[in-house]
Design a protein around this motif. Sequence first.
Motif, PDB file in Angstrom:
ATOM      1  N   THR A   1      46.054  44.916  36.864  1.00  0.00           N
ATOM      2  CA  THR A   1      45.331  45.975  36.156  1.00  0.00           C
ATOM      3  C   THR A   1      43.923  45.566  35.771  1.00  0.00           C
ATOM      4  O   THR A   1      43.082  46.412  35.483  1.00  0.00           O
ATOM      5  N   LEU A   2      43.657  44.251  35.739  1.00  0.00           N
ATOM      6  CA  LEU A   2      42.342  43.741  35.378  1.00  0.00           C
ATOM      7  C   LEU A   2      41.831  42.808  36.469  1.00  0.00           C
ATOM      8  O   LEU A   2      42.600  42.317  37.307  1.00  0.00           O
ATOM      9  N   ILE A   3      40.535  42.568  36.440  1.00  0.00           N
ATOM     10  CA  ILE A   3      39.932  41.547  37.291  1.00  0.00           C
ATOM     11  C   ILE A   3      39.335  40.476  36.378  1.00  0.00           C
ATOM     12  O   ILE A   3      39.176  40.692  35.178  1.00  0.00           O
ATOM     13  N   TRP A   4      39.021  39.324  36.957  1.00  0.00           N
ATOM     14  CA  TRP A   4      38.441  38.263  36.139  1.00  0.00           C
ATOM     15  C   TRP A   4      37.345  37.526  36.885  1.00  0.00           C
ATOM     16  O   TRP A   4      37.292  37.487  38.109  1.00  0.00           O
ATOM     17  N   ALA A   5      36.440  36.946  36.071  1.00  0.00           N
ATOM     18  CA  ALA A   5      35.380  36.081  36.579  1.00  0.00           C
ATOM     19  C   ALA A   5      35.613  34.678  36.038  1.00  0.00           C
ATOM     20  O   ALA A   5      36.017  34.513  34.884  1.00  0.00           O
ATOM     21  N   PRO A   6      35.360  33.641  36.852  1.00  0.00           N
ATOM     22  CA  PRO A   6      35.636  32.275  36.409  1.00  0.00           C
ATOM     23  C   PRO A   6      34.561  31.748  35.467  1.00  0.00           C
ATOM     24  O   PRO A   6      33.396  32.151  35.527  1.00  0.00           O
ATOM     25  N   THR A   7      34.960  30.841  34.588  1.00  0.00           N
ATOM     26  CA  THR A   7      34.033  30.107  33.740  1.00  0.00           C
ATOM     27  C   THR A   7      34.105  28.634  34.116  1.00  0.00           C
ATOM     28  O   THR A   7      34.919  28.239  34.948  1.00  0.00           O
ATOM     29  N   ALA A   8      33.259  27.826  33.484  1.00  0.00           N
ATOM     30  CA  ALA A   8      33.274  26.384  33.747  1.00  0.00           C
ATOM     31  C   ALA A   8      34.025  25.619  32.669  1.00  0.00           C
ATOM     32  O   ALA A   8      34.210  24.413  32.774  1.00  0.00           O
ATOM     33  N   THR A   9      34.450  26.315  31.614  1.00  0.00           N
ATOM     34  CA  THR A   9      35.143  25.667  30.513  1.00  0.00           C
ATOM     35  C   THR A   9      36.310  26.549  30.073  1.00  0.00           C
ATOM     36  O   THR A   9      36.503  27.649  30.578  1.00  0.00           O
ATOM     37  N   ALA A  10      37.077  26.070  29.105  1.00  0.00           N
ATOM     38  CA  ALA A  10      38.152  26.886  28.544  1.00  0.00           C
ATOM     39  C   ALA A  10      37.550  27.893  27.554  1.00  0.00           C
ATOM     40  O   ALA A  10      36.655  27.537  26.786  1.00  0.00           O
ATOM     41  N   PRO A  11      38.010  29.130  27.551  1.00  0.00           N
ATOM     42  CA  PRO A  11      38.991  29.715  28.471  1.00  0.00           C
ATOM     43  C   PRO A  11      38.432  29.800  29.887  1.00  0.00           C
ATOM     44  O   PRO A  11      37.224  29.929  30.080  1.00  0.00           O
ATOM     45  N   THR A  12      39.321  29.736  30.854  1.00  0.00           N
ATOM     46  CA  THR A  12      38.902  29.594  32.244  1.00  0.00           C
ATOM     47  C   THR A  12      38.487  30.896  32.913  1.00  0.00           C
ATOM     48  O   THR A  12      37.944  30.866  34.013  1.00  0.00           O
ATOM     49  N   LYS A  13      38.727  32.036  32.267  1.00  0.00           N
ATOM     50  CA  LYS A  13      38.417  33.325  32.874  1.00  0.00           C
ATOM     51  C   LYS A  13      37.900  34.305  31.825  1.00  0.00           C
ATOM     52  O   LYS A  13      38.271  34.218  30.648  1.00  0.00           O
ATOM     53  N   VAL A  14      37.052  35.236  32.282  1.00  0.00           N
ATOM     54  CA  VAL A  14      36.641  36.385  31.485  1.00  0.00           C
ATOM     55  C   VAL A  14      37.161  37.616  32.212  1.00  0.00           C
ATOM     56  O   VAL A  14      36.939  37.770  33.419  1.00  0.00           O
ATOM     57  N   PHE A  15      37.842  38.523  31.494  1.00  0.00           N
ATOM     58  CA  PHE A  15      38.524  39.654  32.125  1.00  0.00           C
ATOM     59  C   PHE A  15      37.752  40.958  31.949  1.00  0.00           C
ATOM     60  O   PHE A  15      37.087  41.176  30.929  1.00  0.00           O
ATOM     61  N   TYR A  16      37.880  41.822  32.980  1.00  0.00           N
ATOM     62  CA  TYR A  16      37.221  43.129  32.990  1.00  0.00           C
ATOM     63  C   TYR A  16      38.177  44.172  33.561  1.00  0.00           C
ATOM     64  O   TYR A  16      39.106  43.849  34.308  1.00  0.00           O
ATOM     65  N   THR A  17      37.906  45.428  33.237  1.00  0.00           N
ATOM     66  CA  THR A  17      38.568  46.510  33.958  1.00  0.00           C
ATOM     67  C   THR A  17      38.001  46.548  35.363  1.00  0.00           C
ATOM     68  O   THR A  17      36.930  45.985  35.623  1.00  0.00           O
TER      69      THR A  17
END
Length: 421
Positions: A287-303
Amino acid sequence: MELDRLIKNACEDWSAKAQMPVGLADLALRGRSRRRAVKAALAAALAAFLTGAAVVVGSTVATPIAERQPTQPPTPQLAFQPVALSADTAVRTDLGSTFPRRLVAAGHVAVAAYHTDRLRASAGGAKTVESTWYLYNPTSGTYEETPWANLDVAPGMHQAAVLEGPLPTSRVGLLDMKTQKVTRWISVEHPVGGVSWSPNGRRLIMTAYARNPYTIPAPGPCLLSGSVDAASRAGHGDIKPCGPDHASSRLGYYIVDESGDTTFHALPPDPANGNLPQDLGWSRDGTLIWAPTATAPTKVFYTPDGEQRPAPAHEADDAEPAGLSPNGTLLPKFGPRPGPAVTVRNVTTGKVVAVLPIEGAEAWADDHQLFAVGCDPKRCKGTGEFHNRLLLVNLKGEIKPLTGYHRSDREGSWVPLFTHR
């Protein structure tokens, strides 16, 4: 680990010629972004299969965070193949091959493809990581070399999404794995460098880039964003921030379904993430998509339309590529040191379920078994950690080898792509 080592070797080769930017070794890493996308989709498909529940991919109506630009009119009947998941759970090995030739599988999951990576010289002193992909052919029962620069395999292993090289490319192919032929091309205005199937295999997310996300710029006296202040405090205030060539060129993404709609959604890269590839992936339920980060948390989520949302529970905590187990209760993390060791913890109770003698947890075969990377127990010290192979390990610590050994710190080592079979 394989590609990380490859990039670090290249950085060491350059170090005698120019001052190294801080974090250059991470610039061209796949940065777990693609691996995380594969694992997220895999875990969701497994969860649906094991519980008997359907994976429902919702369409959330929301105001996008950035402008959306349609690039071509909808094309009906895109010919996405129905996902037919296999009930076969037999363990399949290929112990006699350094590079797998026959199918490798366990539980509900298989190595659907794998790639090897090499560094090639590019213009201006830059270097590009080029991948050679080997895709499983169910007709021949073997992995076969392909001409594709990047790809992803849909759950059920009947269809793959393939990208032509050099990256980024202006079209994505839908390939029938039985015939190994492209049945449909999807054209886009903004070239794409990464692609990932949704957990139910009915949609694709394609990440667009302004330039090849696997090209490492030539080294120079600069620092990545976020490191300038630290350098100044250390007495190196004369070193300036790295230029745009040292940052990810991600432009945004397309989500394609059976309607054929290829609407572009702008989503710039995370400036604090030094990885050049920043491919997008799917949440476990699609239901969501995500973009990676370089640190924790490892993802940012979007619709799917690009509006930021809170992370689903424990889906941004996956330090290991395997992520959450299919039932959503177990999470592996590296350690304790000195290892090799990975600790599996129940995220509901917080209790340690197992400490496994492996180097890394790659994917869940089911709720009780993991695909893992492991070194020769007699040669794990020092550089021996890179003399490893793919294993199957259960929560009791019982290990079954799946492939032959290889040197994962050298160019041309192989990296698996796991898919629900």
